[in-house]
Each structure stands twice: as C-alpha cells, then as structure tokens.
Enzyme design. Structure first.
Site, short mmCIF file in Angstrom:
data_model
loop_
_atom_site.label_atom_id
_atom_site.label_comp_id
_atom_site.label_asym_id
_atom_site.label_seq_id
_atom_site.Cartn_x
_atom_site.Cartn_y
_atom_site.Cartn_z
N GLY A 28 0.85 -1.20 0.00
CA GLY A 28 0.00 0.00 0.00
C GLY A 28 0.88 1.24 0.00
NE ARG A 75 -2.22 -4.41 -0.73
CZ ARG A 75 -1.71 -3.74 0.31
NH1 ARG A 75 -0.57 -4.12 0.84
NH2 ARG A 75 -2.33 -2.69 0.81
CG ASP A 125 4.19 -7.31 7.89
OD1 ASP A 125 4.86 -7.40 8.92
OD2 ASP A 125 3.67 -8.28 7.31
CB THR A 131 3.01 1.14 6.00
OG1 THR A 131 1.65 0.90 6.41
CG2 THR A 131 3.89 0.86 7.21
CG ASP A 147 -1.30 0.02 7.99
OD1 ASP A 147 -2.23 0.82 7.77
OD2 ASP A 147 -1.11 -1.00 7.28
CG ASP A 159 1.85 -2.33 10.34
OD1 ASP A 159 2.66 -1.68 9.65
OD2 ASP A 159 1.09 -3.18 9.85
NE ARG A 173 -0.99 -4.64 7.49
CZ ARG A 173 -0.11 -5.63 7.53
NH1 ARG A 173 -0.32 -6.70 6.79
NH2 ARG A 173 0.97 -5.55 8.25
O1 F6P Z 1 -1.31 -1.17 4.71
C1 F6P Z 1 -1.95 -0.01 4.28
C2 F6P Z 1 -3.42 -0.22 4.11
O2 F6P Z 1 -3.98 0.99 3.68
C3 F6P Z 1 -4.15 -0.76 5.35
O3 F6P Z 1 -4.39 0.24 6.30
C4 F6P Z 1 -5.38 -1.34 4.72
O4 F6P Z 1 -5.91 -2.38 5.52
C5 F6P Z 1 -4.88 -1.88 3.42
O5 F6P Z 1 -3.67 -1.20 3.13
C6 F6P Z 1 -5.83 -1.72 2.25
O6 F6P Z 1 -5.26 -2.36 1.17
P1 F6P Z 1 -5.74 -2.18 -0.34
O7 F6P Z 1 -5.25 -0.86 -0.81
O8 F6P Z 1 -5.09 -3.31 -1.04
O9 F6P Z 1 -7.24 -2.22 -0.32
#
Ligand code: F6P
Length: 322
Positions: free
Chosen positions: A14, A75, A106, A128, A130, A132, A174
């Site tokens: 992300g 991803r 992560d 990120t 998050d 985290d 997350r």
């Molecule tokens: O890791 C960043 C994040 O925005 C999280 O907060 C969220 O759960 C996830 O990515 C959403 O992912 P995507 O953009 O693949 O929907």
C-alpha cells in the site's frame, strides 16, 4: 569504503504519503556518492518482469511534496514464491544491481527478507500509514494519514453537533490501532476501539447514555478496521442504546495527500540512511527511528518482533473522554 556501484529502489505494498520523498532521498544520496540508481517500477511485480530504469537527479525533481509513489506500487502473490524471488534476482543481476532499497510495509519487508536470505542484500525503509513495523517508532506516511483523519473527525464533529448524532468513523491500520488511537485522542473522540485492547459493549453503551442524559449533543467513536467494520459496530450500538448512528468509512483517502513536514523529513532521513548502510557494505538491514535517532536492525529478526502500541496513550484517551 564504497563497495557498491549500482543499486535499485522500489516501493511496494500500500502506498503512503512520503514514499516519493524517500525515493528522492535514496536517489540523491546515492548519486552524491557516485552510485548509480535504478528505479524498479511496480513493486515486486515490476522487479520480476524487469521493469527497471536508470534514475538521474532530475527524475526525482518536484516530487518531495507529492503523495503516492512515482515508482508505482503493487501487491504480488507470485513474489511470495521462491520462483518469483529468483526471477527478481535474475533481473537485478541482468542490470548489474548489487543492492536494493525496499520502501514499504510488512509484506514488502518480507519480500526484502526473502531476497536477503537468498543472498541479495536489501535494506528496508518503513513506508506505510499503519505504523505497524517493529523497530521504528514511526513509519513514513503515518503522520500524514493521522492529520487526514483528524481533519475528517473535525468536520464530522460539526455535523454531528448539529444533528445530535452518534458518529462512527472507521479508519485503516490493518491489525494495528495506531491511526485510530492517535487520531481519536487528537480528535477528542469519546470512544476509541483498537485491536490491541478489547472493548466492553455494556460499558460503551452506558457511557453513551450517561453523556446523553447530561446533555451531550453528539458522540464520536473511532473504530480501527482491525476491530470490526464501522457498520457492524453501528448495529451493536443500535441494539444496545437505540441511538441514531451514522457511519463514515474514511478508506483510501487516508493514503493520499501531500506528506506533512514530519513525513518529508522522516522519509529524507530514512532514505538517505538506507544508502549510507549500503555504502558501508551492509545489507539485510531495516532502518527506523527511535527517540529521533536513526537506527537499523537485522531485517530477518525484525519481522519476528511484535509491533507494540503505547497503551498508556490508550489509558489517557479514556481518562480524557469521561
Ligand atoms: O497497509 C496499508 C493499508 O492501507 C491498510 O491500512 C489497509 O488495511 C490496506 O492497506 C488496504 O489495502 P488495499 O489498498 O489493497 O485495499
């Protein structure tokens, strides 16, 4: 002693505001030290397909203030396999790269860990929203996301007051509650739900009712997505209090926008530090910040550690929202 002449840089997972500032720092710091830098476009997917281009000083001009990532992100399931990782290594060898800076969260660090274990040195830069990643107090993008959420809470508060409503605001993060906790505290939320602490529905309902009785016009409840969805929690509130609720899911707006000064400075420091480590011949490291000092850890070990959240802050948020 410079032992590396060519490195690559990629952003993965992300995106987060400040990734561009980190890319800029990697490129400029490397060129400053006469290292050639190649941008890998499209994260690990781009690495496997060889979407790799040389970057110069101008390629990273005018990007420090921009959200998103000029290198694009993705991803990749395929990169989780040994075959996928080997494809990536083959492409880097083809281009003569000797090290790779991976900016991401992560999942991106896990990719960097796999490459390092297979003999290709990577340095991880935590990017990120998050917050985290173990081993760093802050990740690039967290502060900007926080400010975006606070801005939303302030606006929602205006309308919540006018209509005497209970608002539930679902935020990202997350499995981590950092965004919810810090934004909830800074936005004066009455209730904050984070995955790191359980919640008691009876207690929450009681507080809402008491607040209502003493003339409180509205309530703001911030729910981390790692706990449950805002809609699901709204149902629980309705069942326990019969209060009229509205739900706002902030979603991907939290990932966009121009990075704050904090994130730009953090990204510049961490990106440049990653290159310094490579210059020292160190691979397999993850950079971070602790008490405003740059630190680095073994990227293999770091992912086995648990991300911790400051539960004193959670306690404080409860005390201040009585
Ligand atoms: O890791 C960043 C994040 O925005 C999280 O907060 C969220 O759960 C996830 O990515 C959403 O992912 P995507 O953009 O693949 O929907």
């Amino acid at each position: 002693m410079i032992i590396v002449k060519k490195i690559g840089v990629l952003t993965s997972g992300g995106d987060s505001p400040g990734m561009n500032a980190a890319v800029r720092a990697v490129v400029r710091k490397a060129i400053y030290h006469n290292i050639e830098v190649y941008g890998v476009y499209g994260g690990y997917s781009g690495l496997m397909s060889g979407n790799i281009k040389k970057l110069d000083l101008g390629s990273v001009g005018d990007i420090i203030h921009r959200g998103g990532t000029i290198l694009q992100s993705a991803r990749s399931e395929e990169f989780k396999t040994k075959e996928g990782q080997q494809k990536g290594i083959d492409e880097m060898n083809k281009h003569g790269l000797e090290g790779l800076v991976v900016i991401g969260g992560d999942g991106s660090f896990r990719g960097a860990k796999a490459l390092t274990e297979q003999g290709f040195p990577c340095v991880g830069v935590p990017g990120t929203i998050d917050n985290d990643i173990p081993g760093t107090q802050y990740t690039i993008g967290f502060d900007t996301a926080l400010n975006t959420v606070i801005d939303a809470i302030d606006k929602i508060r205006d309308t919540a007051t006018s209509h005497e409503r209970t608002f539930i605001i679902e935020v990202m993060g997350r499995d981590a509650g950092d965004i919810a906790l810090c934004a909830g505290l800074a936005g004066g939320a009455e209730t904050i739900l984070i995955p790191e602490a359980g919640y008691n529905m009876d207690e929450i309902a009681e507080r809402l009712k008491k607040g209502h009785e003493r003339g409180k016009k509205h309530s703001i409840i911030v729910v981390a997505e790692g706990v449950c969805s805002g809609v699901e929690f709204a149902k629980q509130i309705k069942d326990s209090t019969n209060f009229d609720t509205r739900v706002s899911v902030l979603g991907h707006m939290q990932r966009g926008g121009s990075p704050t000064a904090f994130d730009r400075v953090l990204a510049s420091r961490l990106g440049a530090y990653a290159v310094e480590l490579i210059l020292e011949g160190k691979g397999g490291r993850a950079v971070g910040i602790q008490n405003n000092k740059l630190v680095d850890h073994d990227i293999i070990e770091i992912l086995d550690r648990e991300h911790t959240l400051d539960l004193d802050l959670y306690k404080l948020s409860k005390e201040l929202s009585i």
